[in-house]
Design a protein around this motif. Structure first.
Motif, PDB file in Angstrom:
ATOM      1  N   TRP A 144       9.730  -7.305  23.053  1.00  0.00           N
ATOM      2  CA  TRP A 144       8.463  -6.776  22.576  1.00  0.00           C
ATOM      3  C   TRP A 144       7.295  -7.281  23.417  1.00  0.00           C
ATOM      4  O   TRP A 144       7.417  -8.231  24.192  1.00  0.00           O
ATOM      5  CB  TRP A 144       8.246  -7.168  21.108  1.00  0.00           C
ATOM      6  N   CYS A 145       6.173  -6.612  23.225  1.00  0.00           N
ATOM      7  CA  CYS A 145       4.929  -7.053  23.831  1.00  0.00           C
ATOM      8  C   CYS A 145       3.794  -6.716  22.870  1.00  0.00           C
ATOM      9  O   CYS A 145       3.976  -5.954  21.919  1.00  0.00           O
ATOM     10  CB  CYS A 145       4.692  -6.395  25.196  1.00  0.00           C
ATOM     11  N   VAL A 146       2.640  -7.295  23.124  1.00  0.00           N
ATOM     12  CA  VAL A 146       1.441  -6.996  22.352  1.00  0.00           C
ATOM     13  C   VAL A 146       0.448  -6.279  23.255  1.00  0.00           C
ATOM     14  O   VAL A 146       0.198  -6.724  24.385  1.00  0.00           O
ATOM     15  CB  VAL A 146       0.803  -8.274  21.773  1.00  0.00           C
ATOM     16  N   GLN A 147      -0.106  -5.197  22.766  1.00  0.00           N
ATOM     17  CA  GLN A 147      -1.174  -4.510  23.475  1.00  0.00           C
ATOM     18  C   GLN A 147      -2.475  -4.702  22.713  1.00  0.00           C
ATOM     19  O   GLN A 147      -2.558  -4.402  21.520  1.00  0.00           O
ATOM     20  CB  GLN A 147      -0.854  -3.024  23.639  1.00  0.00           C
ATOM     21  N   PRO A 153       3.307 -10.089  27.200  1.00  0.00           N
ATOM     22  CA  PRO A 153       4.738 -10.203  26.886  1.00  0.00           C
ATOM     23  C   PRO A 153       4.999 -11.124  25.701  1.00  0.00           C
ATOM     24  O   PRO A 153       4.293 -12.118  25.503  1.00  0.00           O
ATOM     25  CB  PRO A 153       5.329 -10.791  28.172  1.00  0.00           C
ATOM     26  N   GLY A 154       5.998 -10.781  24.941  1.00  0.00           N
ATOM     27  CA  GLY A 154       6.409 -11.628  23.830  1.00  0.00           C
ATOM     28  C   GLY A 154       7.362 -12.703  24.297  1.00  0.00           C
ATOM     29  O   GLY A 154       8.256 -12.447  25.104  1.00  0.00           O
ATOM     30  N   GLY A 155       7.162 -13.915  23.805  1.00  0.00           N
ATOM     31  CA  GLY A 155       8.029 -15.026  24.163  1.00  0.00           C
ATOM     32  C   GLY A 155       8.310 -15.899  22.958  1.00  0.00           C
ATOM     33  O   GLY A 155       8.075 -15.497  21.817  1.00  0.00           O
ATOM     34  N   GLU A 156       8.791 -17.114  23.226  1.00  0.00           N
ATOM     35  CA  GLU A 156       9.153 -18.013  22.137  1.00  0.00           C
ATOM     36  C   GLU A 156       8.334 -19.298  22.123  1.00  0.00           C
ATOM     37  O   GLU A 156       8.102 -19.864  21.057  1.00  0.00           O
ATOM     38  CB  GLU A 156      10.649 -18.362  22.219  1.00  0.00           C
ATOM     39  N   THR A 157       7.900 -19.775  23.285  1.00  0.00           N
ATOM     40  CA  THR A 157       7.110 -21.006  23.356  1.00  0.00           C
ATOM     41  C   THR A 157       5.923 -20.797  24.296  1.00  0.00           C
ATOM     42  O   THR A 157       5.947 -19.917  25.166  1.00  0.00           O
ATOM     43  CB  THR A 157       7.949 -22.195  23.873  1.00  0.00           C
ATOM     44  N   ILE A 206      -1.173 -15.786  29.728  1.00  0.00           N
ATOM     45  CA  ILE A 206      -1.219 -15.311  28.338  1.00  0.00           C
ATOM     46  C   ILE A 206       0.192 -15.046  27.844  1.00  0.00           C
ATOM     47  O   ILE A 206       1.043 -14.525  28.578  1.00  0.00           O
ATOM     48  CB  ILE A 206      -2.049 -14.019  28.223  1.00  0.00           C
ATOM     49  N   ILE A 207       0.419 -15.349  26.576  1.00  0.00           N
ATOM     50  CA  ILE A 207       1.706 -15.058  25.953  1.00  0.00           C
ATOM     51  C   ILE A 207       1.484 -14.680  24.498  1.00  0.00           C
ATOM     52  O   ILE A 207       0.509 -15.103  23.870  1.00  0.00           O
ATOM     53  CB  ILE A 207       2.659 -16.271  26.054  1.00  0.00           C
ATOM     54  N   ALA A 208       2.370 -13.861  23.976  1.00  0.00           N
ATOM     55  CA  ALA A 208       2.429 -13.566  22.542  1.00  0.00           C
ATOM     56  C   ALA A 208       3.696 -14.221  21.998  1.00  0.00           C
ATOM     57  O   ALA A 208       4.741 -14.192  22.651  1.00  0.00           O
ATOM     58  CB  ALA A 208       2.441 -12.067  22.294  1.00  0.00           C
ATOM     59  N   LEU A 209       3.590 -14.808  20.828  1.00  0.00           N
ATOM     60  CA  LEU A 209       4.748 -15.474  20.224  1.00  0.00           C
ATOM     61  C   LEU A 209       4.548 -15.576  18.722  1.00  0.00           C
ATOM     62  O   LEU A 209       3.471 -15.237  18.211  1.00  0.00           O
ATOM     63  CB  LEU A 209       4.968 -16.863  20.827  1.00  0.00           C
ATOM     64  N   VAL A 210       5.562 -16.033  18.038  1.00  0.00           N
ATOM     65  CA  VAL A 210       5.467 -16.273  16.599  1.00  0.00           C
ATOM     66  C   VAL A 210       5.156 -17.748  16.393  1.00  0.00           C
ATOM     67  O   VAL A 210       5.933 -18.616  16.795  1.00  0.00           O
ATOM     68  CB  VAL A 210       6.773 -15.888  15.875  1.00  0.00           C
ATOM     69  N   GLY A 211       4.000 -18.041  15.796  1.00  0.00           N
ATOM     70  CA  GLY A 211       3.597 -19.426  15.578  1.00  0.00           C
ATOM     71  C   GLY A 211       4.333 -20.060  14.419  1.00  0.00           C
ATOM     72  O   GLY A 211       5.087 -19.408  13.692  1.00  0.00           O
ATOM     73  N   SER A 212       4.100 -21.352  14.219  1.00  0.00           N
ATOM     74  CA  SER A 212       4.770 -22.087  13.139  1.00  0.00           C
ATOM     75  C   SER A 212       4.412 -21.540  11.768  1.00  0.00           C
ATOM     76  O   SER A 212       5.142 -21.742  10.792  1.00  0.00           O
ATOM     77  CB  SER A 212       4.400 -23.570  13.206  1.00  0.00           C
ATOM     78  N   GLU A 252       1.099 -14.312  17.221  1.00  0.00           N
ATOM     79  CA  GLU A 252      -0.186 -14.766  17.736  1.00  0.00           C
ATOM     80  C   GLU A 252      -0.257 -14.561  19.244  1.00  0.00           C
ATOM     81  O   GLU A 252       0.757 -14.400  19.908  1.00  0.00           O
ATOM     82  CB  GLU A 252      -0.428 -16.237  17.401  1.00  0.00           C
ATOM     83  N   ILE A 253      -1.474 -14.579  19.759  1.00  0.00           N
ATOM     84  CA  ILE A 253      -1.728 -14.500  21.191  1.00  0.00           C
ATOM     85  C   ILE A 253      -2.302 -15.841  21.631  1.00  0.00           C
ATOM     86  O   ILE A 253      -3.225 -16.364  21.007  1.00  0.00           O
ATOM     87  CB  ILE A 253      -2.729 -13.373  21.512  1.00  0.00           C
ATOM     88  N   ALA A 254      -1.755 -16.385  22.708  1.00  0.00           N
ATOM     89  CA  ALA A 254      -2.189 -17.699  23.176  1.00  0.00           C
ATOM     90  C   ALA A 254      -2.264 -17.707  24.700  1.00  0.00           C
ATOM     91  O   ALA A 254      -1.686 -16.856  25.379  1.00  0.00           O
ATOM     92  CB  ALA A 254      -1.221 -18.775  22.693  1.00  0.00           C
ATOM     93  N   ILE A 255      -2.983 -18.674  25.205  1.00  0.00           N
ATOM     94  CA  ILE A 255      -2.990 -18.981  26.639  1.00  0.00           C
ATOM     95  C   ILE A 255      -2.450 -20.394  26.795  1.00  0.00           C
ATOM     96  O   ILE A 255      -2.945 -21.329  26.162  1.00  0.00           O
ATOM     97  CB  ILE A 255      -4.405 -18.870  27.234  1.00  0.00           C
ATOM     98  N   ASN A 256      -1.422 -20.551  27.617  1.00  0.00           N
ATOM     99  CA  ASN A 256      -0.819 -21.863  27.804  1.00  0.00           C
ATOM    100  C   ASN A 256      -1.862 -22.845  28.336  1.00  0.00           C
ATOM    101  O   ASN A 256      -2.404 -22.674  29.427  1.00  0.00           O
ATOM    102  CB  ASN A 256       0.361 -21.764  28.769  1.00  0.00           C
ATOM    103  N   CYS A 257      -2.190 -23.853  27.509  1.00  0.00           N
ATOM    104  CA  CYS A 257      -3.202 -24.866  27.832  1.00  0.00           C
ATOM    105  C   CYS A 257      -4.589 -24.252  28.020  1.00  0.00           C
ATOM    106  O   CYS A 257      -5.431 -24.814  28.725  1.00  0.00           O
ATOM    107  CB  CYS A 257      -2.809 -25.671  29.074  1.00  0.00           C
ATOM    108  N   GLY A 258      -4.822 -23.121  27.362  1.00  0.00           N
ATOM    109  CA  GLY A 258      -6.128 -22.480  27.429  1.00  0.00           C
ATOM    110  C   GLY A 258      -6.602 -22.062  26.052  1.00  0.00           C
ATOM    111  O   GLY A 258      -5.951 -22.334  25.041  1.00  0.00           O
ATOM    112  N   HIS A 259      -7.744 -21.378  26.024  1.00  0.00           N
ATOM    113  CA  HIS A 259      -8.399 -20.991  24.777  1.00  0.00           C
ATOM    114  C   HIS A 259      -8.507 -19.464  24.757  1.00  0.00           C
ATOM    115  O   HIS A 259      -9.426 -18.889  25.345  1.00  0.00           O
ATOM    116  CB  HIS A 259      -9.783 -21.636  24.693  1.00  0.00           C
TER     117      HIS A 259
END
Length: 267
Positions: free
Chosen positions: A208-211, A218-222, A231-237, A242-249
């Protein structure tokens, strides 16, 4: 006042937008201790952004499953304090909710419906029959929550109301489509992660991916599935996509805001 045996009293949680820079939280704890100093009081958070009912709704919704059955959850994010908005207590399968009727409990009640609800009209369980117009957390909600956690029956706290009449906070719908799921951003956390209202169960076992905002993420796990700054999309705890940036805001960098639409696509 009827009290349960020591050690059998449920905990009482506190959530507010009062921060830790003033004495408001401490005062509420003092009121609770005057009624029953044996109660276990747990601070969920007092860092909800000022007047942000949606953030309070999300945080409480994601916290309540981790507490014992019977827990009393006191939540005070109350921009309508002193107005005609109702002060309420609600019973649901996991325990009780105490606070303003402004939608703050609608997340919890969307997952586990109300069993009964009352408007807090019995001033015998308030700190004073003439409460402050600006601090119902001290004068109404804290003493009511302490009495409820100490064994006072819900029905003694006020007039019964129809649970269907409780205010619901409209954060947008999550809907399945032929190609995926459409939703919106319901919460932005301290790290700037953009939490959607799409349950992670929808993407489990799928590619999957998020638009969103012209981006395909792209959807990932971590978070570390992508390089720092990507940027990554994943399922949070919390269990939401959710949409996140690795070590970013992600919030400040992507300029995506609360209630902005997004969609998950399967392929």
């Amino acid at each position: 006042m009827s009290k349960k045996e020591i050690g059998q009293q449920p905990p009482l949680t506190l959530l507010s937008d009062f921060s830790d820079r003033n004495v408001y939280v401490g005062i509420m704890k003092g009121v609770i201790a005057q009624i029953n100093p044996r109660l276990t009081v747990v601070d969920l958070t007092h860092q909800i952004p000022p007047q942000d009912i949606a953030a309070a709704r999300f945080c409480l919704m994601n916290a309540y499953p981790y507490f014992p059955v019977g827990t009393v959850h006191l939540a005070v994010v109350d921009p309508g304090v002193g107005s005609k908005r109702r002060a309420i207590a609600v019973e649901f399968a996991q325990g009780f909710l105490v606070g303003p009727d402004n939608g703050i409990f609608s997340g919890v009640l969307s997952q586990t419906p109300a069993i009964a609800a009352v408007e807090l009209t019995n001033f015998n369980y308030w700190r004073t029959p003439q409460p402050s117009k600006t601090f119902h957390g001290r004068d109404i909600f804290a003493p009511v929550a302490a009495n409820l956690a100490s064994g006072v029956p819900l029905k003694q706290l006020g007039q019964e109301i129809d649970p269907a009449s409780l205010v619901k906070l409209d954060i947008g719908d999550c809907k399945q489509t032929t190609t995926g799921v459409v939703g919106c951003i319901q919460y932005i956390d301290h790290f700037g992660n953009l939490v959607s209202n799409i349950p992670g169960s929808y993407v489990q076992g799928k590619t999957w991916c998020v638009q969103v905002a012209g981006l395909s993420i792209p959807g990932g796990e971590t978070y570390s599935d992508v390089k720092v700054g990507e940027i990554i999309a994943l399922v949070g705890s919390h269990g939401w996509v959710e949409i996140a940036i690795n070590c970013g805001h992600a919030h400040s960098q992507l300029q995506i805001n609360l209630q902005d639409a997004l969609q998950v696509l399967f392929f």
